[in-house]
Design a protein around this motif. Structure first.
Motif, PDB file in Angstrom:
ATOM      1  N   LEU A  20     -24.338 -29.109 -10.431  1.00 32.89           N
ATOM      2  CA  LEU A  20     -23.364 -28.873  -9.366  1.00 32.89           C
ATOM      3  C   LEU A  20     -21.995 -29.416  -9.754  1.00 32.89           C
ATOM      4  N   VAL A  23     -20.530 -27.221 -12.572  1.00 30.99           N
ATOM      5  CA  VAL A  23     -20.021 -25.944 -12.066  1.00 30.99           C
ATOM      6  C   VAL A  23     -18.709 -26.144 -11.338  1.00 30.99           C
ATOM      7  N   CYS A  73     -33.651 -23.397  -7.857  1.00 29.00           N
ATOM      8  CA  CYS A  73     -32.257 -23.641  -8.255  1.00 29.00           C
ATOM      9  C   CYS A  73     -31.327 -22.785  -7.394  1.00 29.00           C
ATOM     10  N   HIS A  75     -28.150 -22.123  -7.725  1.00 29.04           N
ATOM     11  CA  HIS A  75     -27.269 -21.229  -8.468  1.00 29.04           C
ATOM     12  C   HIS A  75     -28.033 -20.025  -9.025  1.00 29.04           C
ATOM     13  N   GLN A  78     -28.224 -17.778  -6.138  1.00 22.62           N
ATOM     14  CA  GLN A  78     -26.914 -17.174  -5.888  1.00 22.62           C
ATOM     15  C   GLN A  78     -26.638 -16.017  -6.838  1.00 22.62           C
ATOM     16  N   PRO A 207     -22.862 -20.617 -15.389  1.00 24.87           N
ATOM     17  CA  PRO A 207     -21.791 -20.852 -14.414  1.00 24.87           C
ATOM     18  C   PRO A 207     -20.644 -21.717 -14.935  1.00 24.87           C
ATOM     19  N   GLY A 212     -18.046 -20.090 -12.840  1.00 24.07           N
ATOM     20  CA  GLY A 212     -18.744 -19.949 -11.574  1.00 24.07           C
ATOM     21  C   GLY A 212     -19.752 -18.816 -11.640  1.00 24.07           C
ATOM     22  N   VAL A 213     -20.708 -18.838 -10.744  1.00 21.35           N
ATOM     23  CA  VAL A 213     -21.741 -17.806 -10.706  1.00 21.35           C
ATOM     24  C   VAL A 213     -21.132 -16.428 -10.512  1.00 21.35           C
TER      25      VAL A 213
END
Length: 232
Positions: A20, A23, A73, A75, A78, A207, A212-213
């Motif tokens: 986190l 990212v 997870c 991410h 996402q 990411p 970022g994703v």
């Protein structure tokens, strides 16, 4: 990065916190996210890296994209829908292969192996496209324990899957072998963040690299385009 040595046992909480923070830092530093250069071409070493040891691809006709994910997870969850849309857009020229992440030696390896077994059971039954999003939601949002045959079967039945067919696939040698191979691939591809996508066994993005994703599909577009240019 060295594939094997960079993978260290970590707790789930520490892993999540580290990813986190990484990212967040990547997004803050990314010119794409910050708006400094919204159409800057992805660059090696910035938005993606080249693997120290390129891996063989399993399909020659199309470019291969391998996603490493974990149901627990955020991410990875996402990225799921954007990645599905991206794969659909590239259905004619890209073969998407998913690999459930197993972090060898970590305290969460047992949980990850359970989730990997669930994934490969769904894959064997041809149910990934229908149930992948539901699996993410159940594990990550609802905190469902789907790491045993009993709990995974109960979950599958609730989603309209035949219990006998699910159990046979879950206990199959093919699924067991796939789980073991997933752990080995995690090391060979040098994965150190989730989610990670590797294009044509050679270029890896994630990411923190992409910014970022949400920025990952754009980087994947570029890598696929470059691979197609190389083939001409």
């Amino acid at each position: 990065m060295k594939p094997a040595k960079s993978v260290k046992p970590v707790s789930k909480a520490l892993l999540r916190s580290t990813v986190l923070l990484a990212v967040a830092a990547g997004i803050a530093a990314s010119p794409v996210q910050a708006g400094a250069a919204t159409h800057r071409q992805p660059a090696e070493g910035v938005q993606y890296v080249k693997l120290d040891h390129p891996q063989p691809v399993r399909e020659a006709a199309r470019t291969e994209a391998v996603e490493f994910f974990w149901y627990d997870c955020g991410h990875s969850q996402q990225l799921e829908q954007p990645l599905q849309a991206w794969a659909e857009k590239h259905r004619a020229d890209v073969a998407l292969r998913r690999v459930p992440a197993i972090w060898p030696g970590s305290p969460e390896e047992g949980v990850q192996r359970g989730h990997a077994r669930l994934y490969y059971t769904l894959e064997r039954l041809g149910l990934v496209e229908r149930l992948q999003t539901s699996a993410f939601r159940s594990v990550h949002n609802d905190k469902a324990d789907l790491t045993t045959e009993a709990t995974a079967t109960e979950w599958a039945v609730r989603h309209g899957v035949d219990a006998q067919q699910f159990g046979q696939a879950y206990r199959s040698d093919a699924v067991r072998q796939s789980v073991d191979d997933a752990a080995a691939q995690f090391v060979r591809y040098g994965v150190n963040e989730l989610p990670t996508v590797v294009v044509q066994g050679e270029y890896r993005t994630s990411p923190t690299k992409a910014g970022g994703v949400d920025a990952m599909p754009e980087v994947l577009d570029y890598l696929v385009q470059q691979e197609q240019l190389r083939k001409r």
